[in-house]
Design a protein around this motif. Structure first.
Motif, PDB file in Angstrom:
ATOM      1  N   ASP A 188      61.725  15.233  24.382  1.00  0.00           N
ATOM      2  CA  ASP A 188      61.476  15.158  22.561  1.00  0.00           C
ATOM      3  C   ASP A 188      59.942  15.666  22.673  1.00  0.00           C
ATOM      4  OD1 ASP A 188      60.854  12.550  22.898  1.00  0.00           O
ATOM      5  OD2 ASP A 188      61.454  12.564  20.473  1.00  0.00           O
ATOM      6  N   GLY A 189      58.999  15.594  23.425  1.00  0.00           N
ATOM      7  CA  GLY A 189      57.535  15.569  23.210  1.00  0.00           C
ATOM      8  C   GLY A 189      56.944  16.697  23.898  1.00  0.00           C
ATOM      9  N   LEU A 190      55.808  17.357  23.101  1.00  0.00           N
ATOM     10  CA  LEU A 190      55.644  18.336  23.464  1.00  0.00           C
ATOM     11  C   LEU A 190      55.107  18.627  24.600  1.00  0.00           C
ATOM     12  CD1 LEU A 190      54.005  20.832  21.311  1.00  0.00           C
ATOM     13  CD2 LEU A 190      51.153  19.446  21.265  1.00  0.00           C
ATOM     14  N   GLY A 238      47.195  13.769  13.330  1.00  0.00           N
ATOM     15  CA  GLY A 238      47.558  13.821  11.728  1.00  0.00           C
ATOM     16  C   GLY A 238      48.337  14.131  10.618  1.00  0.00           C
ATOM     17  N   ARG A 239      48.783  15.897  12.112  1.00  0.00           N
ATOM     18  CA  ARG A 239      49.951  17.095  11.379  1.00  0.00           C
ATOM     19  C   ARG A 239      51.573  16.388  11.832  1.00  0.00           C
ATOM     20  NH1 ARG A 239      47.454  21.348   9.992  1.00  0.00           N
ATOM     21  NH2 ARG A 239      45.753  21.550  11.568  1.00  0.00           N
ATOM     22  N   ASN A 240      52.546  16.261  10.730  1.00  0.00           N
ATOM     23  CA  ASN A 240      53.578  16.089  12.089  1.00  0.00           C
ATOM     24  C   ASN A 240      54.019  17.494  11.919  1.00  0.00           C
ATOM     25  OD1 ASN A 240      55.783  15.930   8.893  1.00  0.00           O
ATOM     26  ND2 ASN A 240      53.727  15.240   8.041  1.00  0.00           N
ATOM     27  N   GLU A 241      55.984  17.195  12.016  1.00  0.00           N
ATOM     28  CA  GLU A 241      56.742  18.087  12.794  1.00  0.00           C
ATOM     29  C   GLU A 241      57.876  18.388  12.107  1.00  0.00           C
ATOM     30  OE1 GLU A 241      58.666  20.825  16.318  1.00  0.00           O
ATOM     31  OE2 GLU A 241      58.256  18.418  16.864  1.00  0.00           O
ATOM     32  N   PRO A 242      58.674  19.120  10.562  1.00  0.00           N
ATOM     33  CA  PRO A 242      59.494  17.968   9.883  1.00  0.00           C
ATOM     34  C   PRO A 242      61.009  18.813  10.762  1.00  0.00           C
ATOM     35  CG  PRO A 242      57.759  20.301   9.071  1.00  0.00           C
ATOM     36  CD  PRO A 242      57.317  19.533  10.080  1.00  0.00           C
ATOM     37  N   GLN A 243      61.938  18.863  10.284  1.00  0.00           N
ATOM     38  CA  GLN A 243      63.541  18.829  11.120  1.00  0.00           C
ATOM     39  C   GLN A 243      63.394  20.715  10.374  1.00  0.00           C
ATOM     40  OE1 GLN A 243      64.364  17.735  13.317  1.00  0.00           O
ATOM     41  NE2 GLN A 243      63.160  16.218  12.959  1.00  0.00           N
ATOM     42  N   LYS A 274      61.375  24.378  13.465  1.00  0.00           N
ATOM     43  CA  LYS A 274      61.640  23.924  14.476  1.00  0.00           C
ATOM     44  C   LYS A 274      59.928  24.185  15.458  1.00  0.00           C
ATOM     45  CE  LYS A 274      62.151  21.693  18.498  1.00  0.00           C
ATOM     46  NZ  LYS A 274      62.064  19.912  19.121  1.00  0.00           N
ATOM     47  N   GLY A 275      59.104  23.508  15.201  1.00  0.00           N
ATOM     48  CA  GLY A 275      58.029  23.662  16.566  1.00  0.00           C
ATOM     49  C   GLY A 275      56.495  23.693  15.057  1.00  0.00           C
ATOM     50  N   LEU A 276      56.662  24.052  14.067  1.00  0.00           N
ATOM     51  CA  LEU A 276      55.953  24.344  12.664  1.00  0.00           C
ATOM     52  C   LEU A 276      55.203  22.751  12.437  1.00  0.00           C
ATOM     53  CD1 LEU A 276      54.622  25.740  10.996  1.00  0.00           C
ATOM     54  CD2 LEU A 276      56.625  25.895   9.285  1.00  0.00           C
ATOM     55  N   TRP A 277      53.859  22.699  12.569  1.00  0.00           N
ATOM     56  CA  TRP A 277      53.400  21.253  12.262  1.00  0.00           C
ATOM     57  C   TRP A 277      52.636  21.265  10.909  1.00  0.00           C
ATOM     58  CZ3 TRP A 277      52.084  17.251  15.613  1.00  0.00           C
ATOM     59  CH2 TRP A 277      53.306  16.683  16.776  1.00  0.00           C
ATOM     60  N   ILE A 278      53.300  20.282  10.243  1.00  0.00           N
ATOM     61  CA  ILE A 278      52.784  20.772   8.706  1.00  0.00           C
ATOM     62  C   ILE A 278      51.463  19.874   8.035  1.00  0.00           C
ATOM     63  CG2 ILE A 278      54.483  22.215   7.497  1.00  0.00           C
ATOM     64  CD1 ILE A 278      55.420  19.392   6.847  1.00  0.00           C
ATOM     65  N   GLY A 337      55.367  25.669  22.305  1.00  0.00           N
ATOM     66  CA  GLY A 337      55.348  24.511  21.791  1.00  0.00           C
ATOM     67  C   GLY A 337      54.839  24.039  20.412  1.00  0.00           C
ATOM     68  N   ALA A 338      54.005  24.314  19.757  1.00  0.00           N
ATOM     69  CA  ALA A 338      53.584  24.295  18.605  1.00  0.00           C
ATOM     70  C   ALA A 338      52.903  25.316  18.194  1.00  0.00           C
ATOM     71  CB  ALA A 338      52.893  22.598  18.342  1.00  0.00           C
TER      72      ALA A 338
END
Length: 518
Positions: A116-118, A154-159, A162-166, A203-204
């Motif tokens: 589940d890692g980048l 510092g960002r996080n990946e919401p559910q 997929k792939g979008l970091w906010i 990936g992100a």
């Protein structure tokens, strides 16, 4: 096993002489330049990938990653020193997974396989001890350094997507890293913000407006910490695949004077396991397709005018480590050198090859550090092709690719000829375009000084060979692991330039009168 030869087998010369020769006139438009590159146009990357990085049932990275590479090898040191200087970009897919062990960061984990890692890996770490080692190495070899920063910190990946970091980028770890770098007197030419986060991402991904806001934060941080403008590193971004809407939005948000160079990636040969790879490389119409990307990026640059223009900050040809059957061979040069030629005509300032070492597309063998054929093509470009790009026209034959620049060492012009044809050689005559009057015939160029020619061919005549000959001398390292001499062949200027089938040639003409080169 790597064999040493003192000359290329005579069978190659016989094979070349039997190919059908076609006469072609090439017109050089020397009155004005059509583009300008950076003086250090040739660039290579060092990547973060650990030995566990595998694609297509193979794991070609070994200990070539930034954290594992043995920096003491003479062959590696000499290969870099030969460029004097070589531009190196440190970065790659995992750069947004790297924390810097400095300031508040106390633990320093290694990259570990994690589903589940980048890109399938956990977070990794750059210790300051390793950063010290790398900088001693860069200083010793005279590297011009671009460093890729973690833009996901510092960002996080919401559910939800997929792939979008906010969230906002948190700059504290980068601040501590830069302060340490400055305290040690380490020279960084430029910082690249993130890797392949633009558009659909790899990936992100980060929203274009958010990226634009965050790059302003980075620019202000660089201005604050590097007080003297003459030593202030440039800020580059986004370092991903070009998507017009995303690039325009991020530049509109960031505004003028924030991003110094617009960086993008090119992998126009597709997946590294494509069985049709060789056909793509030898197909001029396929090679031409990527020109639309160069034009699109060039249009964005003309609109927003970043100081350093556009950079190809990563280009390995084939994705996911390259092609094990093609990327290390002479054949790859038909793609690589043609891409550098094409990119330069679209005013791309820098072209970074993925990678110096590692994967299947390294310029150096990942275990022996022996240069692959593309290394020698890149070194000749760096030594011969100047920053001023000239227009070239020729009779229609798509298998012959030609690019012209002012010679790096004045006077004169330097050209590269790439012959994709398997069974035709070309006899080239040159003309000098008459400036200002397209209706009048061009001047036929008649040189008075000997030309300087550098002909590159595969050792055995098979372009799948991994040994290249320069003017019929195999390019192999000396016993002291030095790069061999790469001297030109001096050729009577009254004779046509002969380009053998499936070969590449650089030609420098000292007495060609091109006003743009004065």
């Amino acid at each position: 096993m790597y064999f040493k030869f003192t000359f290329c087998p005579i069978i190659l010369l016989l094979w070349a002489s039997l190919s059908f020769a076609q006469n072609v006139n090439v017109v050089i438009h020397g009155a004005a330049s059509i583009a300008k590159t950076d003086d250090n146009f040739v660039c290579v990357t060092l990547d973060w990938w650990p030995a566990e990085k595998c694609d297509y049932n193979q794991c070609p990275w070994g200990k070539a990653g930034i954290l594992n590479l043995d920096l003491r090898y003479g062959a590696l040191i000499n290969a870099i020193k030969a460029f004097n200087p070589l531009r190196i970009k440190v970065g790659g897919s995992l750069q947004d997974n790297v924390v810097y062990k400095v300031g508040e960061v106390s633990s320093c984990p290694n990259f570990m396989k994690r589903e589940d890692g980048l890109f399938g890996f956990s977070q990794g770490c750059l210790s300051m001890e390793r950063w010290d080692q790398l900088n001693r190495f860069f200083n010793h070899t005279g590297v011009k350094l671009t460093f890729g920063l973690n833009a996901l910190f510092g960002r996080n990946e919401p559910q939800t997507e997929k792939g979008l970091w906010i969230g906002d980028w948190q700059p504290q770890n980068t601040r501590d890293f830069m302060q340490y770098t400055i305290s040690k007197g380490y020279k960084v030419d430029s910082y690249k913000f993130g890797n392949q986060l633009s558009g659909s991402g790899m990936g992100a991904k980060v929203d274009a407006k958010q990226y634009g806001k965050d790059v302003i934060v980075l620019k202000n941080l660089v201005k604050e910490l590097y007080a003297h403008p003459e030593t202030q590193p440039k800020v580059l971004g986004p370092g991903g695949f070009y998507e017009e809407k995303w690039f325009n939005t991020f530049l509109e948000v960031s505004g003028q004077g924030i991003v110094d160079g617009l960086t993008h990636h090119i992998y126009n040969l597709g997946p590294g396991d494509d069985p049709n790879m060789m056909n793509k490389i030898l197909d001029p119409s396929y090679l031409n397709q990527v020109s639309q990307t160069y034009k699109g990026v060039s249009d964005v640059v003309n609109k927003f005018r970043p100081q350093l223009g556009a950079w190809v900050s990563e280009s390995g040809g084939a994705l996911n480590g390259g092609s094990k059957d093609v990327s290390r061979t002479f054949a790859d040069g038909f793609w690589y050198l043609d891409q550098m030629g094409m990119a330069s005509t679209y005013d791309q300032k820098v072209f970074c090859r993925q990678a110096l070492i590692g994967g299947n597309y390294g310029l150096l063998n990942a275990t022996t550090f022996v240069p692959n054929p593309d290394y020698y093509g890149a070194l000749l470009w760096h030594r011969l092709m100047g920053s001023t790009v000239l227009a070239v026209t020729k009779e229609s034959d798509p298998d012959l690719r030609v690019y012209a620049h002012c010679a790096k060492k004045k006077p004169g012009v330097s050209l590269i000829f790439i012959n994709l044809s398997k069974d035709r050689s070309f006899n080239i005559t040159l003309s000098n375009a008459k400036p200002g009057d397209a209706g009048k015939p061009n001047y036929e160029f008649v040189g008075k000084q000997n030309r300087e020619e550098y002909h590159l061919r595969a050792l055995t005549g098979d372009i799948k060979d991994d040994i290249v000959c320069l003017n019929d001398v195999p390019m192999v390292q000396t016993d002291s692991e030095d790069i061999p001499a790469m001297d030109p062949k001096l050729v009577d200027a009254s004779t046509p330039i002969s380009i053998a089938a499936q070969s590449i040639a650089y030609v420098t003409i000292r007495d060609f009168e091109a006003p743009a080169c004065v």
